[in-house]
Design an enzyme around this catalytic site. Structure first.
Site, PDB file in Angstrom:
ATOM      1  N   GLU A 195      67.255 -13.051  -7.245  1.00  0.00           N
ATOM      2  CA  GLU A 195      68.259 -14.036  -6.581  1.00  0.00           C
ATOM      3  C   GLU A 195      68.814 -15.014  -7.559  1.00  0.00           C
ATOM      4  O   GLU A 195      68.447 -15.174  -8.653  1.00  0.00           O
ATOM      5  CB  GLU A 195      67.840 -14.793  -5.647  1.00  0.00           C
TER       6      GLU A 195
ATOM      7  N   ASP B  25      62.442  -2.545  -6.678  1.00  0.00           N
ATOM      8  CA  ASP B  25      61.700  -3.819  -6.221  1.00  0.00           C
ATOM      9  C   ASP B  25      60.900  -3.157  -4.525  1.00  0.00           C
ATOM     10  O   ASP B  25      61.214  -1.834  -4.556  1.00  0.00           O
ATOM     11  CB  ASP B  25      62.793  -4.902  -5.787  1.00  0.00           C
TER      12      ASP B  25
ATOM     13  N   HIS C  67      73.075 -10.943  -6.570  1.00  0.00           N
ATOM     14  CA  HIS C  67      71.769 -10.408  -7.271  1.00  0.00           C
ATOM     15  C   HIS C  67      71.720  -8.956  -7.711  1.00  0.00           C
ATOM     16  O   HIS C  67      72.591  -8.299  -7.290  1.00  0.00           O
ATOM     17  CB  HIS C  67      70.588 -10.741  -6.124  1.00  0.00           C
TER      18      HIS C  67
HETATM   19  P1  PGA Z   1      73.494  -2.673  -0.439  1.00  0.00           P
HETATM   20  O1  PGA Z   1      72.585  -3.906  -1.237  1.00  0.00           O
HETATM   21  O2  PGA Z   1      73.659  -1.650  -1.241  1.00  0.00           O
HETATM   22  O3  PGA Z   1      72.883  -2.403   1.014  1.00  0.00           O
HETATM   23  O4  PGA Z   1      74.952  -3.289  -0.098  1.00  0.00           O
HETATM   24  C1  PGA Z   1      72.561  -4.038  -2.396  1.00  0.00           C
HETATM   25  C2  PGA Z   1      71.822  -5.217  -2.947  1.00  0.00           C
HETATM   26  O5  PGA Z   1      71.559  -6.118  -2.033  1.00  0.00           O
HETATM   27  O6  PGA Z   1      71.635  -4.989  -4.083  1.00  0.00           O
END
Ligand code: PGA
Length: 261
Positions: free
Chosen positions: A143, A67, A138
């Protein structure tokens, strides 16, 4: 789905680095989907170590960003391209021209989404897609309520996600863009091997809902239940909400040598 429970995030990084290494060893032009956030960092650190100390080569490999933010200027430190260059690509010798991401500057974002899908297809699809999981369930920036068949497109982040990511913007939630381009859930599901990393007790509830709860767009990561080749790597804290925890541990302990990752 294989659930590997490890003791701490560094061990999680070792397990995932092994998966990357197997793809590098078995494919001439391996393709990796790379995620940002905190969860993949131990994996990237271990791959960089193996590159520097053991000669692990990414020659021929390509990487695709999961993304990207919209609305940040070119070269902005918050851009996911910048982040991945710093924490992964630069350290393993993957040149910028083989690190692909949605084109978010100088073109219309909707055209960039279609182009990105074509780019992935031209590369022959993604061999190993690394994923984190958001506290709201997500994957990528899909989302809750994202279509489980969605393709690369523009999404609006939830307030929760913007708050979670404010740490990458000096703690300023207002600096976190509201809009992003993300691979769709349908796009992610086409990768040949999905590897989801979850560490820390903050992930216990969403991980349990994703792995053992009902398949629902309310928890986008639950779609992994429909993929034929998924490895979930979780530390004890993130795995603590799993009902079948002992079964997963027993299965992994008894994994036969002939069974590949
Ligand atoms: P994080 O985020 O690895 O920083 O916990 C994961 C995500 O939001 O997909």
């Amino acid at each position: 789905m294989e659930v590997v429970v490890v003791d701490g995030e560094e061990k999680a990084g070792l397990v995932v680095a092994d998966i990357f290494c197997r793809a590098l060893a078995s494919r001439e032009r391996p393709t990796f989907g790379v995620a940002t956030g905190g969860s993949p960092l131990p994996t990237y650190a271990e791959l960089i170590r193996r590159h520097r100390e053991e000669g692990l080569s990414f020659a021929g490999a390509s990487a695709f960003l999961l993304d990207e933010y919209l609305g940040l200027s070119e070269g902005h430190p918050g851009l996911y391209r910048t982040f991945i260059e710093e924490v992964f690509a630069g350290g393993v010798g993957l040149p910028a021209e083989r690190l692909f991401g949605p084109q978010v500057h100088g073109v219309r974002a909707d055209a960039a989404c279609a182009e990105y899908e074509e780019r992935i297809e031209r590369a022959g699809g993604i061999d190993v897609q690394l994923l984190g999981i958001g506290g709201d369930g997500h994957i990528g920036f899909n989302e809750p309520s994202s279509s489980l068949a969605s393709r690369t497109r523009i999404k609006t982040l939830t307030q929760e996600t913007r708050e979670d990511n404010a740490r990458f913007f000096g703690g300023d939630v207002e600096a976190v863009p509201m809009h992003v381009v993300t691979m769709g859930i349908g796009t992610i599901m086409e990768a040949r091997h999905l590897v989801l990393v979850a560490t820390g007790e903050g992930k216990a509830e969403c991980l349990a809902r994703a792995i053992e709860g009902p398949l629902t767009a309310r928890v986008p990561a639950s779609v992994l239940q429909m993929h034929p080749h998924v490895t979930v790597v979780a530390d004890e804290a993130a795995a603590s909400g799993l009902e079948l925890l002992e079964y997963y541990k027993e299965t992994y302990r008894g994994k036969p040598d002939w069974q590949s990752c």
